[in-house]
Scaffold this motif. Structure first.
Motif, PDB file in Angstrom:
ATOM      1  N   ALA A  28       0.855  -1.738  -0.092  1.00 25.08           N
ATOM      2  CA  ALA A  28       0.012  -0.193   0.202  1.00 25.08           C
ATOM      3  C   ALA A  28       0.835   1.456  -0.097  1.00 25.08           C
ATOM      4  O   ALA A  28       0.255   2.400  -0.351  1.00 25.08           O
ATOM      5  N   GLN A  29       2.114   1.031   0.739  1.00 24.67           N
ATOM      6  CA  GLN A  29       2.436   2.243   0.760  1.00 24.67           C
ATOM      7  C   GLN A  29       3.313   2.304  -0.944  1.00 24.67           C
ATOM      8  O   GLN A  29       3.633   3.692  -1.302  1.00 24.67           O
ATOM      9  N   GLN A  30       3.741   1.533  -1.161  1.00 26.49           N
ATOM     10  CA  GLN A  30       3.990   1.266  -2.181  1.00 26.49           C
ATOM     11  C   GLN A  30       3.592   2.512  -3.546  1.00 26.49           C
ATOM     12  O   GLN A  30       4.034   2.521  -4.783  1.00 26.49           O
ATOM     13  N   ASN A  31       2.756   1.490  -3.835  1.00 27.39           N
ATOM     14  CA  ASN A  31       1.319   2.194  -4.610  1.00 27.39           C
ATOM     15  C   ASN A  31       1.080   3.534  -4.121  1.00 27.39           C
ATOM     16  O   ASN A  31       0.109   3.903  -5.078  1.00 27.39           O
ATOM     17  N   ASN A  32       1.460   4.291  -3.860  1.00 26.60           N
ATOM     18  CA  ASN A  32       0.381   5.327  -2.844  1.00 26.60           C
ATOM     19  C   ASN A  32       1.615   6.262  -4.138  1.00 26.60           C
ATOM     20  O   ASN A  32       2.756   6.449  -4.336  1.00 26.60           O
ATOM     21  N   THR A  33       0.270   7.893  -4.323  1.00 27.06           N
ATOM     22  CA  THR A  33       1.179   8.442  -5.622  1.00 27.06           C
ATOM     23  C   THR A  33       2.156   9.318  -4.799  1.00 27.06           C
ATOM     24  O   THR A  33       2.832   9.441  -6.121  1.00 27.06           O
ATOM     25  N   ALA A  34       1.838   9.864  -3.902  1.00 28.19           N
ATOM     26  CA  ALA A  34       3.051  10.605  -3.707  1.00 28.19           C
ATOM     27  C   ALA A  34       4.689  10.049  -3.567  1.00 28.19           C
ATOM     28  O   ALA A  34       5.836  10.660  -3.763  1.00 28.19           O
ATOM     29  N   ASP A  35       4.767   9.020  -3.114  1.00 28.12           N
ATOM     30  CA  ASP A  35       5.469   7.496  -2.724  1.00 28.12           C
ATOM     31  C   ASP A  35       6.165   7.732  -4.209  1.00 28.12           C
ATOM     32  O   ASP A  35       6.868   8.203  -4.321  1.00 28.12           O
ATOM     33  N   LYS A  36       5.246   7.505  -4.840  1.00 27.35           N
ATOM     34  CA  LYS A  36       5.304   7.220  -6.592  1.00 27.35           C
ATOM     35  C   LYS A  36       6.287   8.683  -7.230  1.00 27.35           C
ATOM     36  O   LYS A  36       7.241   8.643  -7.670  1.00 27.35           O
ATOM     37  N   PHE A  37       6.130   9.307  -7.125  1.00 26.23           N
ATOM     38  CA  PHE A  37       6.906  10.594  -6.928  1.00 26.23           C
ATOM     39  C   PHE A  37       7.866  11.050  -6.910  1.00 26.23           C
ATOM     40  O   PHE A  37       8.776  10.898  -7.471  1.00 26.23           O
ATOM     41  N   LEU A  38       8.090  10.491  -5.367  1.00 28.28           N
ATOM     42  CA  LEU A  38       9.387  11.046  -4.638  1.00 28.28           C
ATOM     43  C   LEU A  38      10.053  10.131  -5.203  1.00 28.28           C
ATOM     44  O   LEU A  38      11.146   9.660  -5.350  1.00 28.28           O
ATOM     45  N   SER A  39       9.925   8.709  -5.674  1.00 29.89           N
ATOM     46  CA  SER A  39      10.378   7.503  -5.955  1.00 29.89           C
ATOM     47  C   SER A  39      11.224   8.375  -7.765  1.00 29.89           C
ATOM     48  O   SER A  39      12.202   8.305  -7.873  1.00 29.89           O
ATOM     49  N   TYR A  40      10.466   8.771  -8.255  1.00 33.25           N
ATOM     50  CA  TYR A  40      10.593   9.152  -9.395  1.00 33.25           C
ATOM     51  C   TYR A  40      11.646  10.536 -10.245  1.00 33.25           C
ATOM     52  O   TYR A  40      12.448  10.285 -10.903  1.00 33.25           O
ATOM     53  N   LEU A  41      11.600  11.191  -8.615  1.00 32.56           N
ATOM     54  CA  LEU A  41      11.967  12.009  -8.638  1.00 32.56           C
ATOM     55  C   LEU A  41      13.713  11.978  -8.435  1.00 32.56           C
ATOM     56  O   LEU A  41      14.260  12.507  -8.998  1.00 32.56           O
ATOM     57  N   ASN A  42      13.042  11.214  -7.351  1.00 38.44           N
ATOM     58  CA  ASN A  42      14.647  10.701  -7.030  1.00 38.44           C
ATOM     59  C   ASN A  42      15.578  10.091  -7.404  1.00 38.44           C
ATOM     60  O   ASN A  42      16.999   9.980  -7.880  1.00 38.44           O
ATOM     61  N   ASN A  43      15.380   9.108  -9.389  1.00 46.24           N
ATOM     62  CA  ASN A  43      15.710   8.606 -10.123  1.00 46.24           C
ATOM     63  C   ASN A  43      15.610   8.987 -11.364  1.00 46.24           C
ATOM     64  O   ASN A  43      16.080   8.647 -12.157  1.00 46.24           O
ATOM     65  N   TYR A  44      15.878  10.371 -11.461  1.00 42.84           N
ATOM     66  CA  TYR A  44      15.063  11.596 -12.409  1.00 42.84           C
ATOM     67  C   TYR A  44      14.220  10.253 -13.301  1.00 42.84           C
ATOM     68  O   TYR A  44      14.839  10.250 -14.635  1.00 42.84           O
ATOM     69  N   GLN A  45      13.412   9.647 -13.603  1.00 43.08           N
ATOM     70  CA  GLN A  45      12.514   9.014 -14.245  1.00 43.08           C
ATOM     71  C   GLN A  45      11.650  10.445 -14.794  1.00 43.08           C
ATOM     72  O   GLN A  45      10.196  10.434 -14.439  1.00 43.08           O
ATOM     73  N   LYS A  46      11.709  11.318 -16.187  1.00 44.94           N
ATOM     74  CA  LYS A  46      10.927  12.146 -16.351  1.00 44.94           C
ATOM     75  C   LYS A  46       9.675  11.608 -16.633  1.00 44.94           C
ATOM     76  O   LYS A  46       8.837  12.188 -17.137  1.00 44.94           O
ATOM     77  N   LYS A  47      10.090  10.131 -17.661  1.00 43.53           N
ATOM     78  CA  LYS A  47       8.259  10.128 -18.770  1.00 43.53           C
ATOM     79  C   LYS A  47       7.931   9.679 -17.042  1.00 43.53           C
ATOM     80  O   LYS A  47       6.000   9.496 -17.346  1.00 43.53           O
ATOM     81  N   GLU A  48       7.874   8.778 -15.971  1.00 41.15           N
ATOM     82  CA  GLU A  48       7.562   7.966 -15.064  1.00 41.15           C
ATOM     83  C   GLU A  48       6.150   9.177 -14.324  1.00 41.15           C
ATOM     84  O   GLU A  48       5.054   9.881 -14.106  1.00 41.15           O
ATOM     85  N   LEU A  49       7.258  10.477 -14.492  1.00 42.99           N
ATOM     86  CA  LEU A  49       6.621  12.009 -13.470  1.00 42.99           C
ATOM     87  C   LEU A  49       5.745  12.130 -14.972  1.00 42.99           C
ATOM     88  O   LEU A  49       4.650  12.945 -14.046  1.00 42.99           O
ATOM     89  N   GLU A  50       5.993  12.409 -15.711  1.00 38.38           N
ATOM     90  CA  GLU A  50       5.451  13.211 -16.867  1.00 38.38           C
ATOM     91  C   GLU A  50       3.389  12.303 -16.358  1.00 38.38           C
ATOM     92  O   GLU A  50       3.278  12.551 -16.970  1.00 38.38           O
TER      93      GLU A  50
END
Length: 196
Positions: A32-54
């Motif tokens: 549940a924590q890993q599927n949280n949209t905000a947590d995904k945002f932070l993970s994508y941001l910290n890994n510089y994943q532009k497509k996923e952030l888009e």
């Protein structure tokens, strides 16, 4: 003897079931924590994943810093802020998390190569991530109680670096210099401190 063994077996079964139940609950909680949209945002941001952030930012997404009047829109966030973060190896390390409906609040440590090279203590921010469904609509950074100390330290150590630049590279205007080149100068500056 038979009764004792049967009692032992029953106890072992109960312990095993409790252990299994604990594992299942932990797995569900982590999922549940890993599927949280905000947590995904932070993970994508910290890994510089532009497509996923888009894919998870609303069209009117805003990145707001409460200590400045500048608000970064979606386009600038994806095309400049994200690239600068990657260049500086910048990451938000979550220290604490507070969840509310449609808003996730974090206490984060702002880590970057720039601050590491300047030997500045990583600042902490209150980060709020507002979501609408499975999309992030706004991220807000607010200062914490160590903000004044952070500003003083950055100012003091930044001034020392600027003085070194004026002495060793007077032809360079840092305001017009790219981040990669600034990092190269910072590495040289740090090396010069080791020689002394």
């Amino acid at each position: 003897m038979f009764f004792k063994d049967d009692k032992l077996t029953t106890t072992m079964k109960i312990k095993f079931c409790l252990c299994l139940l604990t594992i299942v609950i932990n797995y569900i909680t982590l999922s549940a924590q890993q599927n949280n949209t905000a947590d995904k945002f932070l993970s994508y941001l910290n890994n510089y994943q532009k497509k996923e952030l888009e894919s998870i930012l609303t069209p009117d997404f805003k990145f707001k810093r409460e200590f400045t009047s500048k608000i970064t829109d979606r386009n600038e966030f994806l095309n400049k802020y994200l690239e600068d973060s990657k260049t500086l190896d910048a990451k938000f390390q979550v220290i604490k998390k507070y969840d509310e409906k449609n808003q996730n609040n974090y206490l984060v440590e702002d880590q970057s190569l720039y601050m590491k090279l300047l030997d500045v203590k990583f600042p902490t921010w209150k980060m709020s991530i507002a979501t609408i469904g499975d999309k992030v609509s706004m991220v807000t950074l607010a200062p914490t109680e160590d903000y004044d100390n952070y500003i003083k330290e950055v100012g003091s150590k930044g001034q020392k670096f600027n003085s070194w630049m004026n002495k060793n590279h007077p032809e360079v205007n840092l305001a017009k210099t790219g981040l990669s080149q600034i990092l190269n100068y910072l590495y040289a500056y740090v090396d010069s401190l080791k020689i002394k």
